[in-house]
Design a protein around this motif. Structure first.
Motif, short mmCIF file in Angstrom:
data_model
loop_
_atom_site.label_atom_id
_atom_site.label_comp_id
_atom_site.label_asym_id
_atom_site.label_seq_id
_atom_site.Cartn_x
_atom_site.Cartn_y
_atom_site.Cartn_z
N ASP A 170 -9.78 -8.45 40.48
CA ASP A 170 -10.22 -7.54 41.53
C ASP A 170 -9.74 -8.08 42.88
O ASP A 170 -10.16 -9.15 43.30
CB ASP A 170 -11.75 -7.43 41.51
CG ASP A 170 -12.29 -6.40 42.47
OD1 ASP A 170 -11.65 -6.16 43.52
OD2 ASP A 170 -13.36 -5.84 42.19
N SER A 212 -14.73 1.00 43.96
CA SER A 212 -14.26 1.82 42.85
C SER A 212 -12.77 1.57 42.61
O SER A 212 -12.02 2.49 42.31
CB SER A 212 -14.52 3.31 43.15
OG SER A 212 -14.16 4.12 42.04
N ILE A 213 -12.36 0.32 42.76
CA ILE A 213 -10.97 -0.06 42.52
C ILE A 213 -10.90 -0.84 41.21
O ILE A 213 -11.62 -1.83 41.02
CB ILE A 213 -10.42 -0.92 43.68
CG1 ILE A 213 -10.35 -0.09 44.96
CG2 ILE A 213 -9.04 -1.48 43.33
CD1 ILE A 213 -9.88 -0.88 46.17
N SER A 214 -10.04 -0.40 40.31
CA SER A 214 -9.89 -1.07 39.03
C SER A 214 -9.22 -2.43 39.22
O SER A 214 -8.27 -2.56 40.01
CB SER A 214 -9.05 -0.23 38.07
OG SER A 214 -9.65 1.02 37.83
N GLN A 271 -4.05 -1.34 49.95
CA GLN A 271 -3.18 -1.46 48.79
C GLN A 271 -3.34 -2.79 48.07
O GLN A 271 -2.46 -3.24 47.36
CB GLN A 271 -1.72 -1.26 49.23
CG GLN A 271 -1.47 0.14 49.78
CD GLN A 271 -0.03 0.35 50.23
OE1 GLN A 271 0.66 -0.58 50.64
NE2 GLN A 271 0.42 1.58 50.14
N GLY A 272 -4.51 -3.42 48.25
CA GLY A 272 -4.79 -4.63 47.51
C GLY A 272 -4.45 -5.91 48.21
O GLY A 272 -4.55 -6.99 47.63
N THR A 329 -7.58 4.61 50.37
CA THR A 329 -6.62 5.17 49.43
C THR A 329 -5.34 4.39 49.56
O THR A 329 -5.11 3.70 50.57
CB THR A 329 -6.39 6.67 49.71
OG1 THR A 329 -5.42 7.19 48.79
CG2 THR A 329 -5.88 6.90 51.13
N ARG A 330 -4.48 4.49 48.57
CA ARG A 330 -3.20 3.77 48.62
C ARG A 330 -2.12 4.58 49.33
O ARG A 330 -1.08 4.04 49.67
CB ARG A 330 -2.74 3.44 47.20
CG ARG A 330 -3.68 2.50 46.45
CD ARG A 330 -3.15 2.17 45.06
NE ARG A 330 -1.95 1.38 45.11
CZ ARG A 330 -1.91 0.05 45.19
NH1 ARG A 330 -3.05 -0.63 45.20
NH2 ARG A 330 -0.77 -0.59 45.23
N GLY A 382 -11.52 2.63 47.26
CA GLY A 382 -11.01 3.36 46.10
C GLY A 382 -11.67 4.72 46.02
O GLY A 382 -12.39 5.01 45.07
#
Length: 290
Positions: free
Chosen positions: A79, A71-73, A50-51, A30-31, A7
């Motif tokens: 999470d 740092s990914i919400s 992308q999760g 990054t996404r 993130g």
């Protein structure tokens, strides 16, 4: 140091810039490929995440990682990285030495303007803060199982180049909302980079509030931005009658003063200890618009 930042957004890039000269390798996720250039300019090798499952090249990089920053919400399902590494951090990252998790002071909830520190019990109100606290707990379990130091870094309202009250004034979006007794802490993004770098270098674990010295009413920050720009501040607006989105109104449901004594005791000296110093530097540098 071999750094990986999951993130790499506004805060992640500040961390990358601070540690760039100390890393044998630094990667960030990054996404979108459209952000690759921003990551590369900060010294990061970019990866898409992308999760879901890690790509082969990202998995290979994490196997060599010594310092991990998340740092990914969390989303509605929590999470995503907690599921990704559920089998154990040592399995995916055998060389890992330190973990940093960027959280929020929102996990403390509302304390009616009283001071809070890292020992204050958390009682979050909003769904996003409840999810953050759950993520903190999840990373604590993983770190404990792996025998690794975990720094939980609780951040207050973030500002910096391109994201600040000066920019909001320029765009004509600034408002001076008045809610008696309401205060917030803030943090310049450069101090997020500096404080996280200190914790990473020393491999320090624990909970740390990374926030400024001066909790203050939000309208005071707008007034200071107007003063620096030499313009009249916008008119005051009563919070109770203001038209606000549910999310914007929810921020005002939490009122507290957050202590940063612990990160100072760890050895961190803030570059911008309050919004006066932070805004003045942004204005003098001209970086407030970037």
């Amino acid at each position: 140091m071999r750094l990986m930042i999951f993130g790499a957004g506004f805060s992640g890039l500040a961390i990358a810039r601070t540690l760039a000269g100390e890393c044998d390798f630094a990667g960030g996720t990054t996404r979108s490929p459209e952000r690759f250039s921003a990551l590369q300019e900060a010294g990061l090798t970019p990866f898409i995440y992308q999760g879901e499952d890690l790509s082969d090249d990202l998995a290979a990089a994490t196997r060599e990682t010594t310092h991990l920053v998340m740092s990914i919400s969390p989303d509605a399902a929590g999470d995503p990285l907690l599921q990704q590494f559920a089998a154990g951090l040592r399995t995916s990252m055998p060389k890992l030495e330190w973990i940093g998790y960027l959280s929020t002071v929102g996990v403390y909830g509302d304390h009616e303007g009283a001071w809070v520190d890292e020992d204050t019990p958390c009682r979050p109100n909003s769904k996003r803060s409840i999810a953050r606290l759950a993520a903190e707990d999840g990373w604590t379990r993983l770190a404990d199982e792996a025998g690794l130091p975990l720094a939980i870094i609780r951040l207050s309202g973030i500002y910096g180049p391109g994201r600040n009250a000066l920019r909001t004034m320029q765009q004509g979006k600034a408002r001076r909302l008045i809610k008696p007794g309401q205060v917030f802490n803030r943090i310049h993004v450069a101090d997020i980079g500096g404080a996280t770098a200190l914790l990473a270098r020393q491999r320090l674990g624990g909970i740390y509030n990374v926030t400024d010295d001066r909790p203050a009413p939000p309208q005071d920050v707008v007034s200071e931005a107007a003063r620096l720009m030499g313009v009249e501040p916008p008119a005051e607006i009563d919070f109770e009658t203001a038209e606000l989105s549910p999310m914007a109104r929810s921020f005002y449901g939490e009122n507290k003063r957050v202590s940063n004594a612990k990160i100072k005791q760890a050895g961190y000296d803030f570059q911008y200890p309050d919004y006066h110093a932070g805004l003045a530097a942004l204005y003098a540098e001209g970086s407030w618009q970037n």
